[in-house]
Design a protein around this motif. Structure first.
Motif, short mmCIF file in Angstrom:
data_model
loop_
_atom_site.label_atom_id
_atom_site.label_comp_id
_atom_site.label_asym_id
_atom_site.label_seq_id
_atom_site.Cartn_x
_atom_site.Cartn_y
_atom_site.Cartn_z
N LEU A 139 0.80 -1.33 -0.08
CA LEU A 139 -0.11 0.01 0.09
C LEU A 139 0.97 1.34 -0.14
O LEU A 139 1.92 1.31 0.40
CB LEU A 139 -0.92 0.17 1.42
N THR A 140 0.14 2.38 -0.51
CA THR A 140 1.05 3.61 -0.71
C THR A 140 0.51 4.48 0.59
O THR A 140 -0.61 4.70 0.92
CB THR A 140 0.79 4.39 -1.90
N ILE A 141 1.32 5.00 1.23
CA ILE A 141 1.24 5.89 2.52
C ILE A 141 0.26 6.94 2.19
O ILE A 141 0.83 7.70 1.13
CB ILE A 141 2.38 6.12 3.46
N GLY A 142 -0.86 7.16 2.70
CA GLY A 142 -1.60 8.42 2.18
C GLY A 142 -2.54 8.14 1.09
O GLY A 142 -3.44 9.16 0.86
N SER A 195 -12.75 -7.90 6.84
CA SER A 195 -12.19 -6.39 7.33
C SER A 195 -11.05 -6.30 6.26
O SER A 195 -10.30 -7.04 5.60
CB SER A 195 -11.38 -6.87 8.46
N TRP A 196 -11.13 -4.68 6.26
CA TRP A 196 -10.34 -4.18 5.24
C TRP A 196 -9.51 -3.12 6.19
O TRP A 196 -10.10 -2.50 6.86
CB TRP A 196 -10.66 -3.47 4.03
N ILE A 197 -8.24 -2.85 6.00
CA ILE A 197 -7.62 -1.76 6.49
C ILE A 197 -7.17 -0.73 5.73
O ILE A 197 -6.82 -1.13 4.28
CB ILE A 197 -6.17 -2.25 7.47
N SER A 198 -6.79 0.39 5.91
CA SER A 198 -6.40 1.58 5.08
C SER A 198 -5.02 2.40 5.90
O SER A 198 -5.43 2.57 7.11
CB SER A 198 -7.43 2.44 4.63
N VAL A 199 -4.22 3.02 5.09
CA VAL A 199 -3.23 3.60 5.49
C VAL A 199 -3.64 5.19 5.18
O VAL A 199 -2.52 5.87 5.01
CB VAL A 199 -1.66 3.09 5.33
N TYR A 200 -4.86 5.59 4.76
CA TYR A 200 -5.19 6.82 4.12
C TYR A 200 -4.72 7.90 5.32
O TYR A 200 -4.27 8.98 5.02
CB TYR A 200 -6.46 6.68 3.67
N GLN A 201 -5.42 7.80 6.46
CA GLN A 201 -5.46 8.38 7.55
C GLN A 201 -4.84 8.11 8.81
O GLN A 201 -5.39 7.20 9.52
CB GLN A 201 -6.96 9.20 7.94
N LYS A 242 3.94 11.59 11.45
CA LYS A 242 5.25 12.05 12.03
C LYS A 242 6.11 11.07 12.02
O LYS A 242 7.40 11.08 11.66
CB LYS A 242 5.23 12.75 13.41
N ASN A 243 5.92 9.62 12.68
CA ASN A 243 6.92 8.63 12.61
C ASN A 243 6.69 7.51 11.69
O ASN A 243 7.73 6.70 11.60
CB ASN A 243 6.80 8.12 14.06
N ILE A 244 5.59 7.53 10.84
CA ILE A 244 5.51 6.29 10.10
C ILE A 244 6.68 6.34 8.97
O ILE A 244 6.88 7.42 8.51
CB ILE A 244 4.12 6.24 9.48
N THR A 245 7.21 5.01 8.61
CA THR A 245 7.94 4.79 7.55
C THR A 245 7.88 3.90 6.50
O THR A 245 6.97 3.11 6.99
CB THR A 245 9.51 4.87 8.23
N ALA A 246 8.23 3.98 5.41
CA ALA A 246 8.16 2.60 4.55
C ALA A 246 8.78 1.62 5.07
O ALA A 246 9.87 1.77 5.87
CB ALA A 246 8.63 3.29 3.25
N GLY A 247 8.31 0.29 4.76
CA GLY A 247 9.02 -0.95 5.30
C GLY A 247 7.77 -1.83 5.43
O GLY A 247 6.78 -1.76 4.87
N GLN A 248 8.11 -2.96 5.95
CA GLN A 248 7.27 -4.11 6.32
C GLN A 248 6.61 -4.04 7.75
O GLN A 248 7.44 -3.91 8.58
CB GLN A 248 8.10 -5.65 6.24
N TYR A 249 5.43 -4.39 7.78
CA TYR A 249 4.64 -4.25 9.10
C TYR A 249 3.93 -5.63 9.26
O TYR A 249 3.41 -6.38 8.16
CB TYR A 249 3.52 -3.31 9.03
N SER A 287 3.35 -4.67 3.39
CA SER A 287 4.36 -3.53 3.11
C SER A 287 3.90 -2.21 2.77
O SER A 287 2.92 -2.05 1.96
CB SER A 287 5.30 -4.11 2.08
N LEU A 288 4.58 -1.23 3.36
CA LEU A 288 3.91 0.27 3.19
C LEU A 288 5.18 1.00 2.28
O LEU A 288 6.35 0.66 2.64
CB LEU A 288 3.80 0.95 4.32
N ASN A 289 4.93 1.85 1.10
CA ASN A 289 5.89 2.46 0.56
C ASN A 289 5.28 4.15 0.35
O ASN A 289 4.10 4.55 0.69
CB ASN A 289 5.91 1.90 -0.87
N TYR A 290 6.41 4.89 0.25
CA TYR A 290 6.08 6.35 -0.09
C TYR A 290 5.40 6.60 -1.33
O TYR A 290 5.70 5.81 -2.50
CB TYR A 290 7.47 7.01 -0.02
N ASP A 291 4.58 7.64 -1.30
CA ASP A 291 4.03 8.10 -2.52
C ASP A 291 4.98 8.60 -3.43
O ASP A 291 5.86 9.36 -3.19
CB ASP A 291 2.99 9.09 -2.10
#
Length: 657
Positions: free
Chosen positions: A514-517, A553-559, A563-570, A582-586
């Protein structure tokens, strides 16, 4: 207050002394002339003194004329500091983000001590919703850090206006907008009050080149043990120079590979990375390149699960054939379950990777709704209709899963003569495609409405398609009946090939990342959907936004707190570990193209904003000339006039004898 100089003036007259003269004829004449002159002198002194005191009193009152005749200006200054990733680029004074903070400090320093401030960044956090004093604003600027989020000018300005209206302050005094102004700066409609003074300040980077890992995906997203994976990677060169021998590194918990590539200027290169997974379970991968300057887009993370089985569900209708189940049961990779169309188990459907509709004539609305949702998640769905289909029902169903409707039934015999070997569906099926293929025939078939929504995989000699796939979703349609007497498709080798390829191409419903934001969702299957979910990374843990429907269930990293979130594996967990994400930057900040300030000003003027004063910081730091007054003030002029009248009074007293 003005009575004081009058009183002083009256008591300042000298008392006359009585002198005795023998004759007063000449004295009276002189006295009359002296009294007239003295009366004029005292009157001028009094007027000068009154004017001096009046000017002094008015100066302390700080009179002003509003800039707008119709609107009273607000008392708050908003300073926006762009803290997106493009601001990590280098300018003449160092990193653009630090330069922006220095400019903000300089501007705050030159504004009035009684000014209130909104310090705004791309985070738009709770702390940015309150107003700060001058000292607090300086401290807030110091605390700002680079953020994974990016905002347009409209988003930022409208957010600020909303905060003001929440506090019943309708008008902002001024908006100081410090950014590098990327091409996507402006955005949509503005609700910002048009009387606001706007100060756009553009920071200019020394270099506009950048290399980024744009995206990645798998040719076949059905991950199996000891089966080669084809990972497709897009590398984008945003600069004007060719890049040779760029090292691309792939690391997973099972594999490490290095590939050297060349990327032309202002172009993209697609690379195929081949490797094999030899263990089942979750695989966390990372793609990396080395680049100077902007580095947030040099890594791309992905996660997927190597499955032991493909959960395949067959829904049998009135005209179901047993051959479909037989083909899949011969391959141990497929865990096959079959149901009658009257007794579909929704919980099993939710876990299915592939769904085959075998010989259905009727397609009820409940089934349509359930399978349409599964199709949108990426589940593979194949439709093999029955002999006596209900056209209205099947057309509604086909439209819902991204396929074309059926026009009519054709009762003529045609042979399949064309195979779309260029399509992904048949990739790797034939080592070398023979010049002549023995393909089956149909005694009757269903004529499909033409549309760009589908891609033809097999065609009859009259060019009508018999096997199609959706261009939008992972869904397939065989435009005929498999029932005996309707054709010999099942007796041909292409039948088993078709079924196995449908199973192989059934995409995982879980995206690689997913892309952060971004407002995208990641599906999670919980045993108890009411339990909260947590995402835990190496340095950060948070509760994501969660929605639940139909037991899923679905999760989102939109909101999320940015401040502290970084790209990587969760790791995804409730009471126990459920999976990995996995989260990546826009990547929107990777493109280092910027708007011209003149174009930006013109866009603002077209929106009705005319109180604009822009600046461009390129070679050296500049304290932007900010109008520190909300209105046109006159206290300085009045103070000067007061001193002038005092000096006039002193001159009259000293030199008028």
């Amino acid at each position: 207050m003005l009575a004081i100089p009058i009183i002083i003036h009256l008591f300042h007259f000298k008392r006359f002394k009585t002198l005795y003269f023998s004759s007063l004829i000449f004295v009276k004449q002189i006295e009359q002339e002296t009294k007239s002159v003295k009366k004029l002198k005292h009157l001028l002194i009094l007027i000068s003194r009154l004017l001096a005191f009046a000017a002094l009193i008015l100066a302390f009152a700080k009179p002003y004329i509003p800039l707008s005749e119709n609107t009273l200006q607000g008392k708050t200054t908003a300073i926006y500091i762009d803290n997106s990733f493009s601001m990590t680029n280098l300018g003449s004074e160092g990193q653009l983000f630090e330069t922006a903070k220095n400019e903000a400090r300089s501007i705050i320093g030159q504004l009035n001590d009684d000014e209130t401030f909104l310090i705004v960044s791309n985070d738009q956090s709770a702390g940015e919703q309150r107003k700060y004093s001058k000292a607090e604003a300086l401290q807030r600027v110091n605390e700002l850090t680079v953020s994974p989020f990016s905002r347009t000018f409209s988003e930022t300005a409208n957010w600020i206006q909303t905060q003001l209206e929440n506090e019943e302050e309708k008008v902002l005094s001024r908006l100081i907008y410090i950014s590098d102004f990327p091409v996507q700066t402006f955005g949509n409609d503005l609700i910002l009050n048009k009387s606001t003074q706007l100060y756009p300040i553009q920071l200019v980077a020394q270099k506009s080149s950048n290399i980024s890992i744009d995206s990645a995906w798998f040719t076949n997203p059905n991950f199996r043990l000891n089966t080669p994976n084809e990972l497709q990677v897009i590398i984008r060169n945003h600069g004007d120079q060719n890049i040779d021998n760029l090292a691309l590194t792939l690391k997973t918990n099972q594999t490490q590979r290095d590939i050297f590539i060349n990327v032309r200027a202002n172009d993209t290169t697609q690379i195929t990375v081949n490797y094999t997974d030899n263990k089942k379970g979750w695989v966390n991968g990372k793609l990396s390149i080395l680049d100077e300057g902007i580095i947030f887009d040099d890594d791309l993370f992905f996660s997927y699960e190597v499955q032991e089985h493909n959960n395949l569900v067959i829904i049998d209708g009135e005209d179901a054939v047993p051959n479909i189940k037989t083909v899949y049961e011969l391959d141990p990779f497929y865990s096959v379950q079959s149901f009658n169309d009257k007794s579909v188990d929704n919980s099993v459907i939710q876990k299915a990777n592939t769904i085959i509709l075998n010989g259905l004539n009727n397609y009820p609305s409940g089934l349509t709704e359930l399978l349409a949702a599964k199709a949108k998640e990426g589940t593979g769905i194949a439709v093999f209709p029955g002999k006596n289909i209900a056209l209205p029902e099947i057309n509604i169903f086909l439209q819902a899963i991204g396929l074309n409707g059926i026009a009519r039934k054709v009762n003529e015999k045609f042979t399949i003569t064309k195979l779309n070997s260029n399509d992904l569906f048949f990739k790797g099926v034939f080592q070398k495609l023979p010049k002549t293929l023995s393909l089956p025939a149909q005694n009757n078939y269903l004529k499909v409405n033409p549309s760009g929504r589908t891609i033809s995989l097999l065609q009859f000699e009259n060019s009508d398609p018999v096997l199609l796939r959706s261009s939008e979703l992972n869904t397939f349609l065989f435009a005929g009946s498999l029932f005996k007497g309707d054709g010999n498709f099942m007796s041909n080798a292409i039948f088993s090939t078709t079924l196995l390829r449908i199973g192989e191409l059934s995409k995982s419903e879980k995206p690689l990342y997913l892309t952060i934001g971004e407002n995208t969702r990641y599906p999670v299957l919980q045993e108890q959907a009411e339990k909260p979910l947590r995402l835990a990374g190496e340095n950060f843990e948070f509760i994501p936004l969660k929605t639940t429907a139909q037991g899923k269930s679905w999760i989102s990293v939109y909101q999320i707190p940015g401040k502290n979130i970084t790209a990587g594996q969760y790791t995804i967990s409730d009471d126990k570990e459920i999976g990995h994400l996995s989260l990546n930057y826009d990547r929107s900040e990777s493109e280092l193209r910027f708007v011209k300030m003149s174009d930006f000003e013109q866009a603002l003027k077209e929106k009705g904003f005319h109180n604009i004063k822009s600046s461009i910081l390129e070679k050296k730091s500049l304290i932007s000339p900010i109008n520190t007054a909300n209105d046109k003030e006159y206290w300085k002029l009045l103070l000067i006039l007061s001193l002038l009248f005092f000096f006039t009074e002193m001159a009259l007293i000293k030199f008028w004898k």
